[in-house]
Design an enzyme around this catalytic site. Sequence first.
Site, short mmCIF file in Angstrom:
data_model
loop_
_atom_site.label_atom_id
_atom_site.label_comp_id
_atom_site.label_asym_id
_atom_site.label_seq_id
_atom_site.Cartn_x
_atom_site.Cartn_y
_atom_site.Cartn_z
N THR A 5 2.77 -1.67 1.46
CA THR A 5 3.94 -2.12 2.21
C THR A 5 4.67 -3.26 1.50
O THR A 5 5.89 -3.39 1.57
CB THR A 5 3.49 -2.59 3.62
OG1 THR A 5 2.92 -1.46 4.29
CG2 THR A 5 4.64 -3.11 4.44
N SER A 36 -1.62 2.76 0.13
CA SER A 36 -3.03 2.63 -0.26
C SER A 36 -3.92 3.75 0.28
O SER A 36 -5.10 3.82 -0.09
CB SER A 36 -3.58 1.26 0.13
OG SER A 36 -3.74 1.15 1.52
N THR A 61 -2.50 -2.73 2.58
CA THR A 61 -3.56 -3.39 3.35
C THR A 61 -4.54 -2.40 3.98
O THR A 61 -5.64 -2.78 4.37
CB THR A 61 -2.97 -4.28 4.46
OG1 THR A 61 -2.20 -3.46 5.34
CG2 THR A 61 -2.11 -5.37 3.88
N ASP A 62 -4.13 -1.11 4.10
CA ASP A 62 -5.01 -0.15 4.80
C ASP A 62 -6.38 -0.03 4.14
O ASP A 62 -7.40 0.05 4.81
CB ASP A 62 -4.35 1.24 4.85
CG ASP A 62 -3.18 1.28 5.83
OD1 ASP A 62 -3.01 0.32 6.60
OD2 ASP A 62 -2.44 2.29 5.82
N1 ASP Z 1 0.23 1.65 4.96
C1 ASP Z 1 0.28 0.53 4.09
C2 ASP Z 1 -0.64 0.76 2.90
O1 ASP Z 1 -1.81 0.50 2.99
C3 ASP Z 1 -0.09 -0.68 4.83
C4 ASP Z 1 0.16 -1.95 4.08
O2 ASP Z 1 0.33 -2.01 2.90
O3 ASP Z 1 0.18 -2.98 4.75
O4 ASP Z 1 -0.17 1.18 1.89
#
Ligand code: ASP
Length: 328
Positions: free
Chosen positions: A12, A56, A89-90
């Site tokens: 993100t 991710s 973050t995932d």
């Molecule tokens: N869906 C995103 C990812 O993990 C979430 C993030 O980056 O916060 O790529």
Amino acid sequence: MKKVIVFTTGGTIAMKYDEARGGLVPAVSGEDLAAAVPGLGSLARVEVREFSNVASCNMSPQKMFELSLQIESALADSEVAGAVITHGTDTLEETAYFLDLLHGSDKPVCVVGAMRGASDTSPDGPANIYCAVQTAASENARGKGVLVVLNNVIHAAGQVRKTHSANCATFESPWWGPLGYCDQDRVIFRRAPVGRQVFHPRALTARVDLIPAQTGLGPEYIDFALSRGCQGIVIEGYGRGNIPPALEDGIARAAAQGVAVVIATRAFAGRPYETYAYPGSVGDSKKHGAVRGGEASGAKTRLKLMIVLSERPELARDPAALEKVMDS
Ligand code: ASP
């Protein structure tokens, strides 16, 4: 001035809203990510290397291994003080833990992400990158392994979890708390991670599947994992590691084939243990050939077992030795 290498992988933090597709999509290059952080140049000489630009959910253990090779080779340069990895973050806690298990140098490696996209009204990415570079360049961060830095807070890779699907304060280290935080003038640590393990597999060769305990489940997922030719299976049990008793036959079949079975717990903290002696307890699973893992989540235990079996495949047939490595 210290030199910090920033590896960008996506997430993100590097996404913008796409009108036509109706949501956030990868859009920001590594260079542009760094350029959007005011004052970054006053912290360190920053060199950006784009590893990938993906959400991710596209990360895989093989990509984590490749990333780890690139990081360790960058850190071998005496001019480089530390590294920063931007990541979705995932699965951030998985990549951070994987990198931590292979990180032998004292130089800081900081994994960072953002909960809001780069086109958001108030993106958290730039401040998070600033803190991550500040930490990677800090003497205080040396010798503490791979760190997760978001929302000004610093966590140990082995203990951190994403706890909220959308909030900027999503990363926590349940039961343990953070290691420290980034303040305006310096990085402050109040504790250090203890008991880190470092492995040196030449390649990531072992396949390991993760099966979460589900009420009413039979051994079918274990048999499916065996049919796919895995070398290890992690079962994420309840509480002390207890699982539905019908899985025990599957564990026995896996053990008979020389496939390692490790029991983890879905609880946020604490270890699986043979506290109980009823069918489905860890005591029972061990009698069927399983070993217990340690405090790491099922997802992290799976990555650790992949690394351990890649380095020492013979441990799959040595439950006592495998348990010693997994539960520490
Ligand atoms: N869906 C995103 C990812 O993990 C979430 C993030 O980056 O916060 O790529």
